[in-house]
Design an enzyme around this catalytic site. Structure first.
Site, PDB file in Angstrom:
ATOM      1  N   ARG A 114       0.815  -1.237   0.000  1.00 33.69           N
ATOM      2  CA  ARG A 114       0.000   0.000   0.000  1.00 33.69           C
ATOM      3  C   ARG A 114       0.842   1.278   0.000  1.00 33.69           C
ATOM      4  NH1 ARG A 114      -2.951  -2.885   3.955  1.00 33.69           N
ATOM      5  NH2 ARG A 114      -4.766  -3.901   3.048  1.00 33.69           N
ATOM      6  N   LYS A 136       3.747  11.999 -10.756  1.00 39.12           N
ATOM      7  CA  LYS A 136       2.968  11.173 -11.699  1.00 39.12           C
ATOM      8  C   LYS A 136       3.747   9.895 -11.965  1.00 39.12           C
ATOM      9  CE  LYS A 136       0.154  14.427 -14.292  1.00 39.12           C
ATOM     10  NZ  LYS A 136      -0.125  14.997 -15.615  1.00 39.12           N
ATOM     11  N   GLU A 178      11.784  20.172 -23.090  1.00 40.85           N
ATOM     12  CA  GLU A 178      10.951  20.510 -21.927  1.00 40.85           C
ATOM     13  C   GLU A 178      11.423  21.815 -21.274  1.00 40.85           C
ATOM     14  OE1 GLU A 178       8.171  19.059 -21.259  1.00 40.85           O
ATOM     15  OE2 GLU A 178       8.315  17.142 -22.302  1.00 40.85           O
ATOM     16  N   LYS A 217       8.038  23.741 -11.757  1.00 36.64           N
ATOM     17  CA  LYS A 217       7.103  22.611 -11.747  1.00 36.64           C
ATOM     18  C   LYS A 217       6.600  22.353 -10.320  1.00 36.64           C
ATOM     19  CE  LYS A 217       6.073  18.010 -13.376  1.00 36.64           C
ATOM     20  NZ  LYS A 217       6.437  16.822 -14.104  1.00 36.64           N
ATOM     21  N   GLU A 227      -4.321  17.959 -11.155  1.00 40.92           N
ATOM     22  CA  GLU A 227      -4.877  18.559 -12.371  1.00 40.92           C
ATOM     23  C   GLU A 227      -6.354  18.832 -12.236  1.00 40.92           C
ATOM     24  OE1 GLU A 227      -1.879  16.880 -15.559  1.00 40.92           O
ATOM     25  OE2 GLU A 227      -3.925  16.720 -16.302  1.00 40.92           O
ATOM     26  N   ARG A 232      -2.045  22.765 -13.775  1.00 43.00           N
ATOM     27  CA  ARG A 232      -1.045  21.760 -14.155  1.00 43.00           C
ATOM     28  C   ARG A 232      -1.077  21.477 -15.658  1.00 43.00           C
ATOM     29  NH1 ARG A 232       1.109  16.545 -10.612  1.00 43.00           N
ATOM     30  NH2 ARG A 232       2.741  16.042 -12.101  1.00 43.00           N
ATOM     31  N   ASN A 236       1.663  21.143 -20.154  1.00 43.63           N
ATOM     32  CA  ASN A 236       1.466  20.364 -21.367  1.00 43.63           C
ATOM     33  C   ASN A 236       1.577  21.218 -22.638  1.00 43.63           C
ATOM     34  OD1 ASN A 236      -0.304  17.942 -22.727  1.00 43.63           O
ATOM     35  ND2 ASN A 236       0.712  17.437 -20.818  1.00 43.63           N
ATOM     36  N   HIS A 239       2.339  20.017 -26.246  1.00 42.00           N
ATOM     37  CA  HIS A 239       2.170  18.565 -26.251  1.00 42.00           C
ATOM     38  C   HIS A 239       0.969  18.088 -27.079  1.00 42.00           C
ATOM     39  CE1 HIS A 239       5.127  18.763 -23.072  1.00 42.00           C
ATOM     40  NE2 HIS A 239       5.162  17.452 -22.953  1.00 42.00           N
ATOM     41  N   HIS A 243       2.576  15.552 -29.259  1.00 45.08           N
ATOM     42  CA  HIS A 243       2.316  14.158 -28.931  1.00 45.08           C
ATOM     43  C   HIS A 243       1.655  13.426 -30.098  1.00 45.08           C
ATOM     44  CE1 HIS A 243       0.830  11.042 -25.847  1.00 45.08           C
ATOM     45  NE2 HIS A 243       2.055  10.786 -26.224  1.00 45.08           N
ATOM     46  N   HIS A 254      10.935  12.645 -27.801  1.00 44.26           N
ATOM     47  CA  HIS A 254       9.734  13.283 -27.259  1.00 44.26           C
ATOM     48  C   HIS A 254       9.904  14.810 -27.174  1.00 44.26           C
ATOM     49  CE1 HIS A 254       6.402  14.072 -24.526  1.00 44.26           C
ATOM     50  NE2 HIS A 254       7.257  14.700 -23.732  1.00 44.26           N
TER      51      HIS A 254
END
Ligand code: NAD
Length: 356
Positions: A114, A136, A178, A217, A227, A232, A236, A239, A243, A254
């Site tokens: 857990r 994340k 980035e 960040k 988010e 947040r 992106n 992206h 993406h 990327h």
């Protein structure tokens, strides 16, 4: 060395960044019950460093390098190995590698008994400025990127640029993608980059920029960890299109696709009157420091349809986060037809200009 605190409702993360922080702070962890997760490339370069720091008998799970290992099979294998190695509830998982290792090891740490302590040791530029911070964690599942995951903050991040010595040019460019994205969100970073374009290869300059990107960040994540308020989402930027192009063409890194996406979206922002020409030109100058020639794509309409799956879309429209003014962004929502037509127009303009 810079120490940055990231406080959320549930955790407090300490992020240490700068040359030498691994040598200074990692050996302390050897007193805990550790489980290291890394990948085959990183292990090949740094096995002696790991043994020297954590002892020769520390359990290490090595996944094959690359995105394809970010899957349920390796997640299960890591958890099995943790059980087999007798990891207790108070053990610490150390994610030693790039974003792939960080994401899968982070998810394993969130699930094992857990949730056990997680320390991120990002070894790529992208992982230091972006993926190791913010909690994340994920694996790809049934062909869907990051389909299974959790928000799980690391207790500690040790971001040491010394690991970049062994990075390929491509991976360095990926991380810069980035960084330049972050400069469109943060005026201070933007000013610094614009004034120091000749210093992008300078180690000390890069160290300072990494710390500023992490700080940016961290503040965004503190304000909108899961988010929910939309803040947040700004991370992106670039992206939506980047993406979609990455999924369709899969040729560049990327970060390079993020920059190409940012270029196409700047075109949209100008057409929509959201971003003025001079600011856009200056951001394009930064983009071109990393991606010299922005490609045009004859079948870009097909590629861009993949933007329909972008997780920022809350209805049938395509959500695009664009630079508006220095340090300020806006979200533009476009119907698919309009979005595709603007992206095609930009691609055509590029083709006429460069013949590519
Ligand atoms: N969690 C987040 O917030 C977040 C944010 C952005 C990206 N990501 C994820 O991060 C992943 C991409 O991360 P990445 O770009 O670091 O990719 P990666 O982890 O695949 O690393 C890139 C390559 O560099 C190698 N490498 C790593 N460190 C090295 C070093 N010091 N020297 C030599 N080689 C080294 C790796 O073995 C790999 O081959 C994606 O899965 C993406 O989804 C997550």
């Amino acid at each position: 060395m810079k120490e940055i605190l990231l406080k959320t409702a549930t955790t407090e993360s300490v992020i240490r960044c700068g040359e030498g922080v691994f040598a200074e702070y990692a050996p302390r962890l050897a007193d805990e019950q550790l489980f290291i997760v890394t990948d085959s490339n990183v292990f090949a370069y740094y096995r002696y460093r790991l043994w020297e720091t954590f002892g020769e008998f520390v359990p290490i799970y090595i996944i094959p390098a690359g995105e394809r290992s970010k899957n349920i099979r390796y997640l299960t294998a890591i958890l099995k190995e943790m059980l087999k190695s007798g990891m207790k509830r108070n053990c610490t998982v150390v994610a030693f590698g790039g974003g792939v290792v960080g994401d899968i090891a982070g998810l394993a740490a969130s699930l094992y008994m857990r949730g056990v302590k997680l320390v991120q040791v990002p070894t790529t530029l992208l992982a230091q400025v972006d993926s190791s911070v913010g909690g994340k964690t994920a694996i790809d599942f049934e062909g869907v990127k990051n389909a299974i995951g959790a928000f799980y903050q690391p207790r500690e991040v040790i971001a040491d640029p010394a690991f970049f010595e062994t990075l390929t040019e491509r991976e360095v460019r990926c991380g810069w993608g980035e960084i330049i994205k972050t400069s469109a969100l943060n005026g201070e970073i933007y000013d610094l980059l614009v004034k120091n374009t000749d210093k992008f290869a300078d180690k000390d300059f890069l160290s300072g920029i990494i710390a500023m990107c992490i700080e940016h960040k961290a503040r965004v994540v503190e304000a909108d960890e899961k988010e929910t308020t939309g803040l947040r989402k700004t991370l992106n930027l670039g992206h939506t299109t980047g993406h979609a192009l990455e999924l369709y063409y899969r040729k560049k890194s990327h970060g390079e696709y993020v920059l190409i996406g940012m270029y196409y979206e700047l075109y949209i922002a100008m057409k929509k009157g959201v971003c003025d020409k001079n600011y856009a030109a200056s951001l394009i100058g930064l983009i071109k420091k990393i991606v010299n020639k922005i490609p045009s794509y004859p079948d870009i309409a097909e590629a861009c349809k993949l933007a329909a799956y972008d997780k920022k879309n809350s209805d049938s429209r395509i959500s695009v986060i664009v630079p508006a003014q220095i340090g300020r962004t806006e979200e533009i929502k476009l119907g698919m037809d309009e979005y595709v037509s603007l992206v095609k127009e930009c691609s055509e303009t590029l083709r006429r200009a460069y013949g590519i």
